[in-house]
Design an enzyme around this catalytic site. Structure first.
Site, PDB file in Angstrom:
ATOM      1  N   SER A   7    -107.339 -76.765  21.800  1.00 30.22           N
ATOM      2  CA  SER A   7    -106.281 -77.770  21.709  1.00 30.22           C
ATOM      3  C   SER A   7    -106.783 -78.923  20.853  1.00 30.22           C
ATOM      4  CB  SER A   7    -105.924 -78.283  23.103  1.00 30.22           C
ATOM      5  OG  SER A   7    -105.281 -79.535  22.979  1.00 30.22           O
ATOM      6  N   ASP A  32    -100.324 -79.559  21.097  1.00 36.50           N
ATOM      7  CA  ASP A  32     -99.626 -80.169  22.225  1.00 36.50           C
ATOM      8  C   ASP A  32     -98.597 -81.185  21.748  1.00 36.50           C
ATOM      9  OD1 ASP A  32    -100.908 -78.989  24.610  1.00 36.50           O
ATOM     10  OD2 ASP A  32    -102.730 -79.894  23.778  1.00 36.50           O
ATOM     11  N   MET A  34     -95.829 -83.756  22.719  1.00 34.96           N
ATOM     12  CA  MET A  34     -95.427 -84.551  23.896  1.00 34.96           C
ATOM     13  C   MET A  34     -94.439 -85.625  23.465  1.00 34.96           C
ATOM     14  SD  MET A  34     -99.107 -85.131  25.713  1.00 34.96           S
ATOM     15  CE  MET A  34    -100.224 -83.750  26.017  1.00 34.96           C
ATOM     16  N   HIS A  63     -97.382 -75.887  22.128  1.00 32.48           N
ATOM     17  CA  HIS A  63     -97.104 -76.116  23.548  1.00 32.48           C
ATOM     18  C   HIS A  63     -96.214 -77.339  23.640  1.00 32.48           C
ATOM     19  CE1 HIS A  63     -98.854 -77.310  27.778  1.00 32.48           C
ATOM     20  NE2 HIS A  63     -97.601 -76.950  27.826  1.00 32.48           N
ATOM     21  N   MET A  65     -94.292 -80.007  25.409  1.00 36.70           N
ATOM     22  CA  MET A  65     -94.087 -80.767  26.644  1.00 36.70           C
ATOM     23  C   MET A  65     -92.999 -81.790  26.349  1.00 36.70           C
ATOM     24  SD  MET A  65     -98.087 -80.891  27.604  1.00 36.70           S
ATOM     25  CE  MET A  65     -98.495 -80.427  25.923  1.00 36.70           C
ATOM     26  N   MET A 134    -100.306 -73.817  33.829  1.00 37.36           N
ATOM     27  CA  MET A 134    -101.050 -75.075  33.670  1.00 37.36           C
ATOM     28  C   MET A 134    -102.029 -75.239  34.840  1.00 37.36           C
ATOM     29  SD  MET A 134     -99.872 -76.770  30.907  1.00 37.36           S
ATOM     30  CE  MET A 134    -100.929 -78.154  31.219  1.00 37.36           C
ATOM     31  N   ASP A 172    -104.214 -73.338  30.711  1.00 29.71           N
ATOM     32  CA  ASP A 172    -104.375 -74.566  29.931  1.00 29.71           C
ATOM     33  C   ASP A 172    -104.663 -75.729  30.867  1.00 29.71           C
ATOM     34  OD1 ASP A 172    -104.247 -76.607  28.047  1.00 29.71           O
ATOM     35  OD2 ASP A 172    -102.073 -76.452  27.743  1.00 29.71           O
TER      36      ASP A 172
END
Ligand code: DX5
Ligand code: ZN
Length: 219
Positions: A7, A32, A34, A63, A65, A134, A172
């Protein structure tokens, strides 16, 4: 074959080209995204991910989020991410969204926060290429691995096997040399590692070490 996906969350965002070059021996770069709504942290969105894709030596594992995945996730498949993970807690129509992502040429992946069970999705597994369990509450790198999530990893692996499907099971959060054995013994075959890779002196060495440990503990 166990995948190691570093990551970039805890990498130096002022030198993404250099940071991505460090992980060229990994399988995919874990990105990631976000939005400061789904999680209390903000990273980047489509324009930056598009640039990351253009310069990354390896495929992208996005990923997301982010809230309203139904509306906000397909663009990441459109701009060339190899895999697009959306959250079970952020989607209204998981089957429709997974099919849309696949139609756009990416792998479709479903993520579960620590308190979200796999059971409601067992009959839908065939719609996905990967399930992400997660092992921290999403939002930040460098948190402690939550052992309480291990039974869910096991149950997810059993459900995948019982259905006779070939689906990646990704873990993760808090994955490190100390926790990798627990993850693969529970059935994970894709490991995301942020601080364990970017906090190491030598990222390539850290990747090789995680890979060796994972292979040694696979049964
Ligand atoms: C957490 C992110 C993870 C994080 C992992 O919300 O989804 O990908 O970067 O970082 P480590 O490996 O440090 O827990
Ligand atoms: Zn992640």
């Amino acid at each position: 074959m166990i995948e190691i996906n570093p990551s970039i969350l805890n990498s130096d965002f002022s030198d993404l080209r250099g940071e991505l070059a460090k992980i060229s021996t990994a399988d995919m770069a874990h990105i990631d995204v976000m939005d400061n709504h789904f999680v209390p942290n903000l990273t980047f969105g489509p324009p930056v991910v598009e640039r990351i894709r253009a310069i990354s030596p390896i495929p992208l594992d996005a990923h997301l989020m982010i809230t309203d995945a139904d509306r906000n996730a397909p663009v990441y498949a459109e701009l060339g991410c190899a895999s697009v993970t959306f959250h079970a807690e952020a989607v209204a129509a998981p089957v429709r969204l997974a099919r849309e992502i696949r139609r756009l040429g990416a792998k479709a992946s479903l993520a579960l926060k620590p308190a979200t069970p796999i059971e409601p999705f067992v009959d839908l597994l065939g719609e996905f290429d990967q399930i992400l369990v997660m092992t921290v509450e999403p939002g930040f790198g460098g948190q402690k691995f939550l052992d309480v999530c291990l039974p869910k990893i096991r149950r997810t692996r059993q459900a995948i096997s019982a259905a006779g499907l070939e689906i990646k099971l990704q873990v993760d959060g808090g994955v490190s040399r100390d926790t990798v054995a627990r993850c693969v013994e529970a059935g994970a075959d894709s490991l995301v590692a942020g601080s364990a890779v970017y906090g190491a002196e030598d990222a390539a060495e850290a990747i090789a070490e995680l890979r060796a440990l994972a292979t040694a503990h696979t049964h």
